[in-house]
Design an enzyme around this catalytic site. Sequence first.
Site, PDB file in Angstrom:
ATOM      1  N   TYR A   1      89.332 -15.755 138.029  1.00  0.00           N
ATOM      2  CA  TYR A   1      90.707 -16.260 138.056  1.00  0.00           C
ATOM      3  C   TYR A   1      91.360 -15.994 136.719  1.00  0.00           C
ATOM      4  CZ  TYR A   1      89.222 -20.388 135.339  1.00  0.00           C
ATOM      5  OH  TYR A   1      88.742 -21.228 134.362  1.00  0.00           O
ATOM      6  N   CYS A   2      92.693 -15.994 136.708  1.00  0.00           N
ATOM      7  CA  CYS A   2      93.477 -15.937 135.478  1.00  0.00           C
ATOM      8  C   CYS A   2      94.528 -17.037 135.558  1.00  0.00           C
ATOM      9  CB  CYS A   2      94.063 -14.547 135.245  1.00  0.00           C
ATOM     10  SG  CYS A   2      95.178 -13.947 136.534  1.00  0.00           S
ATOM     11  N   TRP A   3      95.663 -16.850 134.925  1.00  0.00           N
ATOM     12  CA  TRP A   3      96.666 -17.917 134.888  1.00  0.00           C
ATOM     13  C   TRP A   3      97.253 -18.208 136.263  1.00  0.00           C
ATOM     14  CZ3 TRP A   3      98.317 -22.056 132.773  1.00  0.00           C
ATOM     15  CH2 TRP A   3      99.618 -22.512 132.977  1.00  0.00           C
TER      16      TRP A   3
END
Length: 365
Positions: A94-96
């Site tokens: 995941y990222c932001w």
Amino acid sequence: MDIRLKSLSDPALSGFDTIIDTRSPLEFAEDHLPGAINLPVLSDEERVQVGTIYKQVSPFDARKLGGAMVAANAARHIAGPLAGFGGGWRPLVYCWRGGQRSGAFATILQQIGWRVGRIEGGYKAWRALVVERVTAAVAAPVVVLDGNTGSAKTEILHRLAARGHQVIDLEELANHRGSLFGAMPGGQPSQKLFECRLAMALEALDPGRPLLVEAESSRIGDLNLPRGIWQAIVAAPRLRLTVPVEARAAYTARAYADTCADPQAVARIVNLLRPLHPAERIEGWLRMIAAADWSGLAEGLMRDHYDPRYERHRARHDDGRGPVVALDGLDDLDAAAARVEAALAGLTLPGPAPAASPVASGGSI
């Protein structure tokens, strides 16, 4: 494969071997999914550089530079931390917002042959679940263990937990002992990380069993208690410990031995109290520090600083109808926990606290 999380304990999370946070180290340090490792596809400096080019030059140039950086960082991760994983390894990334950074990394991992999951909405979606949990009413009926400074409330709670009671140690989650002298090694987590820790503890509760927490003000060190748990503490029945001040002072001198090892730091904290106390009282406390009279200092602070403030705070939040456990001393905390346990058995518990407006606190200074 995108994973849409429906709760903090979503079973989908258990289907992966490793959770990978691809955000920058500073983003990760502020907060992250429990158990996640940080494999940033952009460093803190690279993220700033790409963002500046995006705003000042063009999105295309930013994406081109960012793509090269992501590819180089991904290569380092694959050759380094991920080198030992076989073909059956299943990562969740995941990222932001679940967009370009995690998408690029997931694509590279998929091309290698790993079955990769990606969190839909990224950290932002996770954070929304955390906020929802910590602002909602606490599912379990809450009981507050109250008592003036030095009553060994935290230690007694730990013993009750060992006896099978449902306990959340808010000070442990905040890494702070909840007083002016309460700083702990390593410092406090960010507000977001504290809320994440608390949300996970709340998620794990059995709503059919009482939850024991320590009486706190609306802040623990620099951190604010979220609305859900604070309203529950304000509304909950209280079981109060009463312990002679001399016994509390002796216990505190033992419990804060790490703090007392730095007399200059203790003196600096006492000097912060000058606006609240007469000069001669402050000077007396400083003389006790110089003489290493830690029990005397603790007793003086309790009598003239902490106890009066606790009583004012208690007058606002305690209706006085809860049971009182009077302890002559704190040398046998197992026996003290047994007496608290017996008092709890006779306590009539309400349901979860209803929603209410936040109440200002007069807790520890």
